[in-house]
Scaffold this active site. Structure first.
Site, mmCIF file in Angstrom:
data_model
loop_
_atom_site.group_PDB
_atom_site.id
_atom_site.type_symbol
_atom_site.label_atom_id
_atom_site.label_comp_id
_atom_site.label_asym_id
_atom_site.label_seq_id
_atom_site.Cartn_x
_atom_site.Cartn_y
_atom_site.Cartn_z
ATOM 1 N N HIS A 15 -5.465 4.922 -6.509
ATOM 2 C CA HIS A 15 -6.745 3.632 -5.105
ATOM 3 C C HIS A 15 -7.658 2.519 -5.185
ATOM 4 O O HIS A 15 -8.480 2.425 -5.782
ATOM 5 C CB HIS A 15 -7.424 5.171 -4.593
ATOM 6 C CG HIS A 15 -8.143 5.041 -3.196
ATOM 7 N ND1 HIS A 15 -9.248 4.738 -3.286
ATOM 8 C CD2 HIS A 15 -8.119 4.704 -1.911
ATOM 9 C CE1 HIS A 15 -9.814 4.542 -1.863
ATOM 10 N NE2 HIS A 15 -8.872 4.615 -1.444
ATOM 11 N N ARG A 16 -7.016 1.783 -4.427
ATOM 12 C CA ARG A 16 -6.661 0.413 -4.831
ATOM 13 C C ARG A 16 -7.574 0.133 -5.941
ATOM 14 O O ARG A 16 -7.885 -1.127 -6.210
ATOM 15 C CB ARG A 16 -9.376 0.227 -4.539
ATOM 16 C CG ARG A 16 -9.520 0.764 -2.717
ATOM 17 C CD ARG A 16 -10.570 0.812 -2.310
ATOM 18 N NE ARG A 16 -10.826 1.736 -1.496
ATOM 19 C CZ ARG A 16 -12.144 1.902 -0.809
ATOM 20 N NH1 ARG A 16 -13.182 1.423 -1.451
ATOM 21 N NH2 ARG A 16 -12.351 2.724 0.149
ATOM 22 N N GLU A 42 -2.025 1.773 -4.722
ATOM 23 C CA GLU A 42 -1.962 1.363 -3.338
ATOM 24 C C GLU A 42 -3.881 0.442 -3.055
ATOM 25 O O GLU A 42 -4.697 0.678 -4.504
ATOM 26 C CB GLU A 42 -3.729 2.927 -2.507
ATOM 27 C CG GLU A 42 -3.105 2.592 -0.553
ATOM 28 C CD GLU A 42 -4.604 2.186 -0.953
ATOM 29 O OE1 GLU A 42 -5.381 1.948 0.549
ATOM 30 O OE2 GLU A 42 -5.377 2.052 -1.891
ATOM 31 N N GLU A 117 -1.368 -1.044 2.354
ATOM 32 C CA GLU A 117 -2.117 -0.518 3.519
ATOM 33 C C GLU A 117 -2.951 -1.856 4.124
ATOM 34 O O GLU A 117 -3.428 -2.104 3.897
ATOM 35 C CB GLU A 117 -3.783 0.127 3.066
ATOM 36 C CG GLU A 117 -4.445 0.693 5.078
ATOM 37 C CD GLU A 117 -6.038 1.725 4.234
ATOM 38 O OE1 GLU A 117 -6.200 2.014 3.527
ATOM 39 O OE2 GLU A 117 -6.653 1.248 5.656
ATOM 40 N N LYS A 119 -5.059 -3.040 6.375
ATOM 41 C CA LYS A 119 -6.561 -3.282 7.086
ATOM 42 C C LYS A 119 -7.410 -4.669 7.392
ATOM 43 O O LYS A 119 -7.562 -5.136 7.044
ATOM 44 C CB LYS A 119 -7.581 -3.012 5.622
ATOM 45 C CG LYS A 119 -9.055 -2.435 5.785
ATOM 46 C CD LYS A 119 -8.882 -0.952 6.094
ATOM 47 C CE LYS A 119 -9.414 -0.215 5.027
ATOM 48 N NZ LYS A 119 -9.394 1.385 4.996
HETATM 49 O O1 G3P Z 1 -4.655 4.329 2.189
HETATM 50 C C1 G3P Z 1 -5.634 5.623 1.654
HETATM 51 C C2 G3P Z 1 -7.031 5.436 2.074
HETATM 52 O O2 G3P Z 1 -7.487 4.381 1.666
HETATM 53 C C3 G3P Z 1 -7.362 5.236 3.154
HETATM 54 O O3 G3P Z 1 -8.918 4.861 2.307
HETATM 55 O O4 G3P Z 1 -11.006 3.264 3.254
HETATM 56 O O5 G3P Z 1 -9.731 3.812 1.037
HETATM 57 O O6 G3P Z 1 -8.892 2.667 2.423
HETATM 58 P P1 G3P Z 1 -9.118 3.569 2.114
HETATM 59 MG MG MG Z 2 -7.227 1.570 1.707
#
Ligand code: G3P
Ligand code: MG
Length: 247
Positions: A15-16, A42, A117, A119
């Site tokens: 994640h990130r 991600e 993603e 954003k």
């Molecule tokens: O895509 C899952 C997650 O990354 C979504 O929330 O705020 O971490 O981008 P966020």
């Molecule tokens: Mg995200």
């Protein structure tokens, strides 16, 4: 199963990047994810004032760099002067906010699959989707899987108009009553939600539509095991190292 189905997405997604042990959404975090054995990563894409797709989560640069103000008011040249690593740990001082191009090239050099993603800064959905689509088209070989997701229906629709062949995911926090309609309206084959909202019935209902359920953010082995036992297809984690036995 259609080519757009994200069935190829590995079940553990950094994640990130590996944001528990490197500054989020940087090249160092992407490389760290690969080092830790993640097979999917991600990261969040936004856009600069001059239309360049960048990897960044927030509308403002304060939290994750030594700069100030909205990212959409900065040119690429201004963004590239910022330090996006020192806030996390002095060892990462000087780590830049990466362009999306550089992030995708880094992922491409690994065996990982990207979940990009979109954003967008609120109000900049279309320019962000345009910049992401252009970068993806120029940088990513389309015979390699990629999953594009967003919380923004405007961004998803704008992106799909430009790149209809890419698999899409809809991100929510809680599960909306009309989630089925939203998946259909925005041509998404995966639903991404916060971990507290997962139920066994939801997993069954998502699978009944031939869609996938991806859950954020899952940092402990016990939590990941219990979600996979319910049938969840993939989890986002800041700490791939904690879930190694599931990798
Ligand atoms: O895509 C899952 C997650 O990354 C979504 O929330 O705020 O971490 O981008 P966020
Ligand atoms: Mg995200």
């Amino acid at each position: 199963m259609s080519d757009l189905h994200p069935a190829h997405m590995p079940k553990i997604i950094a994640h990130r990047g590996a944001s528990g042990s490197a500054p989020e959404n940087t090249i160092a975090a992407i490389r760290r994810a690969a080092e830790l054995g993640a097979r999917a990563v991600e990261f969040d894409a936004t856009v600069s004032a001059d239309g360049v797709a960048l990897v960044m989560h927030d509308f403002n640069v304060e939290r994750c760099s030594d700069g100030h103000g909205p990212v959409v008011l900065k040119t690429l040249e201004e963004v590239e002067k910022l330090d996006a690593g020192g806030w996390f740990d002095p060892r990462f001082a000087g780590e830049p906010i990466p362009t999306l191009k550089r992030a995708l090239e880094t992922v491409r050099a690994t065996d990982m699959m990207p979940n990009l993603e979109i954003k967008p800064t609120l109000g900049w959905e279309e320019p962000t989707a345009r910049a992401v689509a252009q970068t993806l088209r120029e940088t990513w070989p389309m015979d390699r899987p990629v999953l594009v997701s967003s919380m923004s229906p405007l961004a998803l629709d704008a992106f799909r108009d430009l790149m209809p062949g890419v698999s899409l995911g809809l991100i929510v926090y809680a599960i909306p009553e009309n989630w089925r309609q939203r998946l259909k309206d925005h041509h998404c084959h995966s639903l991404h939600c916060y971990r507290d909202f997962v139920t066994y019935d939801l997993v069954q209902d998502v699978h009944a539509l031939d869609a996938r359920l991806h859950v954020y953010t899952v940092n402990t082995l016990d939590m990941a095991k219990s979600l996979f036992a319910m049938g969840v297809d993939a989890v986002f984690t800041d700490h791939p190292e904690n879930l190694l036995e599931l990798l």
